[in-house]
Each structure stands twice: as structure tokens, then as C-alpha cells.
Design an enzyme around this catalytic site. Structure first.
Site, PDB file in Angstrom:
ATOM      1  N   THR A 114      -4.399   5.942 -21.462  1.00  0.00           N
ATOM      2  CA  THR A 114      -3.276   4.465 -21.029  1.00  0.00           C
ATOM      3  C   THR A 114      -2.443   4.267 -21.236  1.00  0.00           C
ATOM      4  OG1 THR A 114      -4.593   3.713 -23.139  1.00  0.00           O
ATOM      5  CG2 THR A 114      -5.793   3.742 -21.473  1.00  0.00           C
ATOM      6  N   GLU A 155      -0.675   4.916  -0.210  1.00  0.00           N
ATOM      7  CA  GLU A 155      -1.171   6.204  -0.449  1.00  0.00           C
ATOM      8  C   GLU A 155      -0.273   7.210  -0.464  1.00  0.00           C
ATOM      9  OE1 GLU A 155      -2.704   3.550   0.691  1.00  0.00           O
ATOM     10  OE2 GLU A 155      -5.009   3.838   0.428  1.00  0.00           O
ATOM     11  N   ASP A 162      -7.099  12.914 -25.070  1.00  0.00           N
ATOM     12  CA  ASP A 162      -6.540  11.972 -24.833  1.00  0.00           C
ATOM     13  C   ASP A 162      -5.881  11.190 -26.197  1.00  0.00           C
ATOM     14  OD1 ASP A 162      -6.889   9.352 -23.807  1.00  0.00           O
ATOM     15  OD2 ASP A 162      -9.572   9.253 -23.902  1.00  0.00           O
ATOM     16  N   LYS A 196      -2.083   0.476 -25.079  1.00  0.00           N
ATOM     17  CA  LYS A 196      -2.781   0.297 -26.291  1.00  0.00           C
ATOM     18  C   LYS A 196      -0.926   0.467 -27.483  1.00  0.00           C
ATOM     19  CE  LYS A 196      -7.214   1.926 -25.656  1.00  0.00           C
ATOM     20  NZ  LYS A 196      -7.437   2.514 -24.675  1.00  0.00           N
ATOM     21  N   TYR A 220       0.528  -1.178  -0.189  1.00  0.00           N
ATOM     22  CA  TYR A 220      -0.117   0.099   0.120  1.00  0.00           C
ATOM     23  C   TYR A 220       0.872   1.158  -0.237  1.00  0.00           C
ATOM     24  CZ  TYR A 220      -5.058  -1.298   0.898  1.00  0.00           C
ATOM     25  OH  TYR A 220      -6.170  -2.010  -0.330  1.00  0.00           O
ATOM     26  N   ARG A 261      -1.861  -2.461 -18.229  1.00  0.00           N
ATOM     27  CA  ARG A 261      -3.218  -1.506 -18.183  1.00  0.00           C
ATOM     28  C   ARG A 261      -3.258  -0.626 -17.354  1.00  0.00           C
ATOM     29  NH1 ARG A 261      -6.423  -4.593 -20.547  1.00  0.00           N
ATOM     30  NH2 ARG A 261      -8.057  -2.693 -20.834  1.00  0.00           N
TER      31      ARG A 261
HETATM   32  N1  DSN Z   1     -11.468  -0.254 -24.965  1.00  0.00           N
HETATM   33  C1  DSN Z   1     -10.717   0.778 -25.117  1.00  0.00           C
HETATM   34  C2  DSN Z   1     -10.886   0.512 -27.057  1.00  0.00           C
HETATM   35  O1  DSN Z   1     -11.411  -0.435 -27.378  1.00  0.00           O
HETATM   36  O2  DSN Z   1     -10.721   1.655 -27.568  1.00  0.00           O
HETATM   37  C3  DSN Z   1     -10.859   2.297 -25.286  1.00  0.00           C
HETATM   38  O3  DSN Z   1     -11.282   2.107 -23.361  1.00  0.00           O
END
Ligand code: DSN
Length: 495
Positions: free
Chosen positions: A272, A93, A246, A275, A91, A281
Site C-alpha cells: 500500500t 483504462e 507484501d 502507511k 478515465y 491510499r
Molecule cells: N488495515 C491495515 C492494518 O491496519 O494493518 C492493513 O490493511
């Protein structure tokens, strides 16, 4: 009587003490293993064969299939090692040097290293940019960023979801506010031009003049072109709005410098990390530091986003950071600065362009007639096939993609498009020639779908029924699945 009762209690207590001691000693000596061989050190394989088998089945599925979901990728072994490490136990925080729990001396170093690497991966000067690496993923990162920038009920403009925006940019219908962005903030969408499929910046400009947003989001989840950040910036300056990018989908491409970067124009950038970036993640929020603007009288107005962003993440929305994920982000950011990563991202783009070209040669309509990035949208209206049927048939031959709206779609629930992306296949080492084969396999699958639809009619349930009951279709799908698997299994998979 009284003394006897005390003595009895003492004897009982002593017996219990010895009994407890025996249980502890027995288990230490391994006596307990008579009933079970399982200990906390046993591997999943031993502890839970059922779950172990499912994990293995998923690994096999990923290896023998073709992964074309634009938001997915295959992360590195170094990232997987961080995710499966002891860091998950802790933990922490707060922020490095200011935690609410003891024992964080190593965790502090990991988080600071992660922050430093995030800035390096995007070539950012630490006197002008800071980063919070604790968001659990992209949607929390976005809501945390809005909270930091504008507070509850602030006004937000993002791209309409059916036009390629993300749920966390403010999804709502006429009747209902659906995502946290629209529940806790006031949102107004901008759109794409239905003819070209491109963002209608003129409409955005007009709507922004009327709505006066506090934040404009330059970000997409299913849009195959790069964004005009300069144009977004002009519109946000005209309305005294913050500009937030974003870049979740494209952050790997941005880090590699193969498409325009949002950092030059934006106040805040969220992403994120799993990707195109190919990490674990997770989510990150970059915020500007230093001078925001200069008044007419020459006075500097400074950014004050650092504390606001950090407070919105914790204690605003989150508790303990996922330290194993933060280490994974640090590992991914290190890889993101390598030449191998830059070459990979170049190939992602080349492969996506090739996929668009090959599908066009088979006669498919590609939204905006092509792609600048890692994804494309196939408009299936000209062949009268829904995205659900296309997704279903492709999944049944081990090709993964997702149904998606295309500009002008009447229903977001029953869209007429599919979204395809090349990050995962490129990680497996595919080049243009391989992508031509992938396009042909997709085409073969869609041809079977059209044949089946001739018999089933438009209903998805009837369509599925025909495919699973008619021996002719069962056989064609079996042969095609084998073809897909034989092709896919030749390629490398990080493991
Ligand atoms: N779920 C993602 C996508 O497939 O674009 C975005 O969060």
C-alpha cells in the site's frame, strides 16, 4: 384542420425553444442564483455545510488526539493537492501509450513519472523490475498478484491472521472461506511460535514441503519484527514457489533503507502507499523482469510477469485507474527519496523502541519483548484486560489504537492485545521524550480501565456503562482527555 394542428405544434415548439433559451441565459446571467447560490464552482462549505462540518470535525479529532494506529499516517499537503485535483475526472483504462480512451496525453506522463519514481524510491534497476501503480489499494493488489502468479485455485501460503498475517493473505475458518484470497485460491497458513511470538520458519518449511505452494507470502500486518527474506527464499526455491513480499506496513522503512529490503529475494513485491510510506491510499505491484533461472544445460528461463501482472490489474480486477491517487503516489515517492524522509523513518524506529521500553517500565508485556519496526503489540493477558476494553478506554481519551490478537489468543473476535505504531506521531515531530509522555498517558488510561473493570466485571457492555455513568470515572476521563489534548495540540500537523 390538419394545417392548423401543424401550425399549433410549430408555435408550441417555438415557445419551448425560447423558454429553453431563456433558462440557459438566465442561469448564465446568474438569474438562477435567486433560488440558490450553489454552482459547480462553489466550495464544500457553501454546497454542503453538514458534510463540511464533519470533515472539519475529523481534522480536529486528528489534531487534538494521539494517533497510534500502526497502519495510519498523516500525508503531505502535496499529496492532498493531487488527491483533490482535476485528475479525478479522467478515465484511462489501459497503460501509458495504450489506453482505451482519448485525451490521456497528460495522464500518460503522470503514470510514467509515478512508475519511474517508484523504482527510484526503492533503488530498483528498470531492466530488472517493473511496477504497476494502478491497484486501488493493498487487498486488490494482493489478489491481482496471486492471479498473475498462479491463476484461480493456485496454492498460497501466508502468515495466519491471528499470528499477524493480513486478511488478504488467505483468511478462512474451519467452516468458511472469508477473503478473496481463500475464496478464489487454495490457502494454507504458517504460524508464529507461541513461546517467542516469532515466525516459526521450521514449521513453514515442513508445511511447504507438504502443501507445495505456488506462492509464499512474506508479509505481515501485526508483527513487530523484521522478516528473514533469505530464509523465505530458500523455502520457496525448495518448493519451486514464487516468493512474494507484501511490504505494505514497512515500505517507508524499506525505502529509507533502515530495515532489510525484500527486493533482493522476491519475485513480486506488493505494497500500500499510505502507511509508513506516507502517500495517498493506493496500491502498487513490483514484478521482476529478466532472467528467472538457468537450466542445467545453461538455458536462461526468463520472467514473464509483466504482462501477467498488468492484465490481472486491468482488465482482470479493475476498471479505470484513480489518476489522482497515482499522482499522489508520484508525489509521495519523490518525498521518499529525500534526507528528511530517511531521518523521519529512523525516528519512527527510535520512537517505537522507546514506546516499547517505556511501556515495559510500567510493567506491560510486549510481544517478542520489543520491536524492530514501527509497531509493537502489548499483551494484556497478564493484567486480564481485553483488547476491546483497552481500545475503548484509549479512544475515550483521544488515543487511537486497535485491538489485536497476540500469539496464543483463544479468540480472534475477543483478543487480549493492542497494536501500537509510531509513524503518525513521528510525522507530527515527536521524539523519544514525547513518546515517554505518550506511554504514561496510555498507562493512565489503562489504569482507569482496570479500576472500572473491578466494578463492571468482564462484559464490555457493562464496562462501557460504568465509564459513562459513574461520576468518578466520567471526571477522571475528562481530566485525562484534557491532558492528552493539551499535549497533542502542541505538535505540528501537515495541512
Ligand atoms: N488495515 C491495515 C492494518 O491496519 O494493518 C492493513 O490493511
Amino acid at each position: 384542420m390538419y394545417l392548423r394542428s401543424i401550425l399549433r405544434s410549430l408555435v408550441k415548439a417555438q415557445r419551448l425553444h425560447y423558454l429553453n433559451k431563456f433558462v440557459v441565459m438566465s442561469s448564465q446571467n446568474g438569474f438562477c442564483s435567486k433560488t440558490s447560490d450553489v454552482t459547480l464552482s462553489s466550495p464544500l462549505e457553501t454546497v454542503d455545510p453538514e458534510l463540511y462540518s464533519l470533515v472539519n470535525q475529523e481534522a480536529q479529532r486528528q489534531k487534538k488526539g494521539l494517533e497510534l494506529i500502526a497502519s495510519e499516517n498523516f500525508t503531505s499537503v502535496s499529496v492532498l493537492q493531487c488527491l483533490g485535483s482535476c485528475l479525478t475526472n479522467k478515465y484511462s483504462e489501459g497503460l501509458p501509450g495504450a489506453r482505451y480512451y482519448g485525451g490521456n496525453q497528460i495522464i500518460d506522463q503522470i503514470e510514467l513519472l509515478c512508475q519511474k519514481r517508484c523504482l527510484e524510491a526503492f533503488s530498483l534497476d528498470s531492466s530488472l523490475w517493473g511496477v504497476n501503480v494502478q491497484p486501488y489499494s493493498g487487498s486488490p493488489a494482493n489478489v491481482e498478484a496471486y492471479t498473475a502468479l498462479v491463476g484461480p485455485r493456485g496454492r498460497i501460503m501466508g502468515l495466519n491472521l491471528p499470528d499477524g498475517g493480513h486478511i488478504s493473505h488467505g483468511l478462512m475458518t474451519q467452516k468458511k472461506r472469508l477473503s478473496a484470497a481463500s475464496i478464489f485460491f487454495e490457502t494454507m497458513p504458517y504460524h508464529v511460535d507461541l513461546e517467542t511470538g516469532l515466525i516459526d520458519y521450521k514449521e513453514l518449511e515442513k508445511s511447504a514441503q507438504m502443501f507445495k505452494p505456488d506462492v509464499i507470502i512474506a508479509g505481515v500486518t501485526s508483527y513487530p519484527r523484521t522478516l528473514d527474506y533469505k530464509r523465505f527464499k530458500e523455502i520457496s526455491i525448495a518448493n519451486d514457489s514464487y516468493l512474494m513480499a507484501d511490504m505494505s506496513h514497512i515500505s517507508g522503512l524499506v525505502a529509507a533503507g533502515v530495515i532489510p529490503s525484500p527486493f533482493e529475494y522476491c519475485d513480486v513485491v506488493t505494497s500500500t502507499t499510505h502507511k509508513t510510506l506516507r502517500g495517498p491510499r493506493g496500491g502498487i505491484i513490483f514484478y521482476r523482469k529478466g532472467i528467472r533461472s538457468v537450466t542445467k544445460s545453461g538455458e536462461n528461463i526468463m520472467y514473464d510477469l509483466e504482462d501477467r501482472v498488468n492484465a490481472a490489474v486491468f482488465p482482470g480486477f479493475q476498471g479505470g485507474p484513480h489518476n489522482n491517487a497515482i499522482a499522489g503516489i508520484a508525489a509521495a515517492m519523490k518525498l521518499a527519496t529525500t534526507q528528511e524522509f530517511k531521518d523521519y523513518q529512523k525516528q519512527v524506529l527510535i520512537n517505537c523502541k522507546q514506546l516499547a521500553e517505556s511501556l515495559k517500565q510500567f510493567g506491560y508485556k510486549i510481544t517478542t519483548d520489543g520491536t524492530d519496526v514501527h509497531m509493537l503489540l502489548v499483551d494484556l493477558r497478564p493484567i486480564n484486560l481485553t483488547g476491546s476494553k483497552a481500545e475503548y478506554i484509549l479512544q475515550s481519551i483521544e488515543i487511537a489504537c486497535n485491538k489485536n490478537t497476540v500469539p496464543g489468543d483463544k479468540s480472534a473476535m475477543n483478543p487480549y492485545g493492542i497494536r501500537l505504531g509510531t509513524p503518525a506521531l513521528t510525522t507530527r515531530g515527536m521524539k523519544e521524550n514525547d513518546i515517554m509522555v505518550v506511554a504514561e498517558l496510555i498507562h493512565k488510561g489503562l489504569c482507569i480501565a482496570l479500576e472500572a473493570q473491578k466494578i463492571s466485571g468482564p462484559k464490555l457492555a457493562n464496562f462501557k456503562n460504568i465509564l459513562s455513568s459513574d461520576p468518578k470515572f466520567i471526571e477522571s476521563l475528562k481530566i485525562l482527555t484534557k491532558e492528552v489534548e493539551t499535549f497533542a495540540e502542541q505538535f505540528y500537523m501537515p495541512q
